[in-house]
Design a protein around this motif. Structure first.
Motif, short mmCIF file in Angstrom:
data_model
loop_
_atom_site.label_atom_id
_atom_site.label_comp_id
_atom_site.label_asym_id
_atom_site.label_seq_id
_atom_site.Cartn_x
_atom_site.Cartn_y
_atom_site.Cartn_z
N CYS A 38 3.34 5.79 -2.87
CA CYS A 38 4.58 6.46 -3.25
C CYS A 38 4.66 6.57 -4.78
N MET A 39 4.27 5.50 -5.49
CA MET A 39 4.28 5.54 -6.95
C MET A 39 3.28 6.58 -7.47
N ARG A 72 0.83 -1.21 0.00
CA ARG A 72 0.00 0.00 0.00
C ARG A 72 0.86 1.26 0.00
N ARG A 73 1.89 1.29 0.84
CA ARG A 73 2.79 2.46 0.89
C ARG A 73 3.57 2.60 -0.40
N TYR A 75 15.53 10.52 -14.96
CA TYR A 75 14.94 11.03 -13.72
C TYR A 75 15.08 9.99 -12.61
N PHE A 76 14.55 8.80 -12.85
CA PHE A 76 14.57 7.78 -11.80
C PHE A 76 15.99 7.32 -11.49
N ALA A 87 9.44 11.43 -4.02
CA ALA A 87 8.31 10.76 -3.37
C ALA A 87 8.79 9.71 -2.38
N MET A 88 9.85 8.99 -2.72
CA MET A 88 10.39 7.97 -1.81
C MET A 88 10.92 8.62 -0.54
N GLN A 89 11.48 9.83 -0.64
CA GLN A 89 11.93 10.54 0.55
C GLN A 89 10.74 10.85 1.45
#
Length: 179
Positions: free
Chosen positions: A28-29, A23-24, A76-77, A89-91
């Motif tokens: 995040c995605m 879910r997280r 980017y990624f 977003a991961m941060q």
């Protein structure tokens, strides 16, 4: 028959990095997708600015635009992943991408992960084309393909996505362990 070694050794449960819940990861995605609007708008502006030159060279084609966007997203990624193991977003969601040694992946591994993360698309697109689907129904088949790809994480003992397993990376949960 030789023994199969796992992608990641099994340290004790106390010291093993925790995998973020699905879910997280999905939230995040989604957040990464929102942030990518700006990146893709800038990439599109660059493409539109370069379009007259591309037309003169005979390179202005829908596939050229798609390839440009693919490359921009890869940069980017991969840039974020190799730098710190985290996109913006991961941060925010306190999720980190690591290699087997627990460090941010290098450029090659980050690019490999990016390419492998797209492996769900060709089979889903092939099914949509084989069924003669267009527009909404075709997008539905793509969505089902993506859901199947993501659900494969439940088959992995560490709940990692297939592309992470293949690339030798893992997602870790950076939130403090609750006792």
């Amino acid at each position: 028959m030789p023994a199969v070694t796992p992608a990641f050794p099994s340290p004790s449960a106390a010291s093993a990095p925790r995998t973020p819940p699905l879910r997280r990861r999905l939230l995040c995605m989604l957040y990464d997708g929102v942030l990518l609007f700006g990146v893709l708008m800038l990439a599109s502006a660059v493409y539109v600015g370069a379009r007259p030159l591309l037309q003169q060279a005979g390179l202005d084609h829908p596939y050229a635009r798609q390839a440009w966007i693919f490359v921009v997203l890869a940069l980017y990624f991969s840039w974020f992943w190799q730098r710190s193991g985290q996109t913006l977003a991961m941060q925010t969601w306190r999720i980190r991408l690591e290699n087997r040694a627990g460090h941010a992946p290098g450029w090659t591994q980050a690019l490999l992960r990016y390419v492998l993360a797209w492996l769900w698309l060709p089979p889903a697109a092939a099914v949509g084309h084989a069924l003669g689907l267009t527009k909404g129904p075709f997008l539905g088949v793509l969505a089902v393909g993506l859901l199947i790809w993501m659900s494969l994480a439940w088959l992995d003992p560490r709940r990692q996505f297939l592309h992470d397993r293949l690339a030798g990376t893992r997602l870790t949960d950076l939130r403090p362990q609750q006792s």
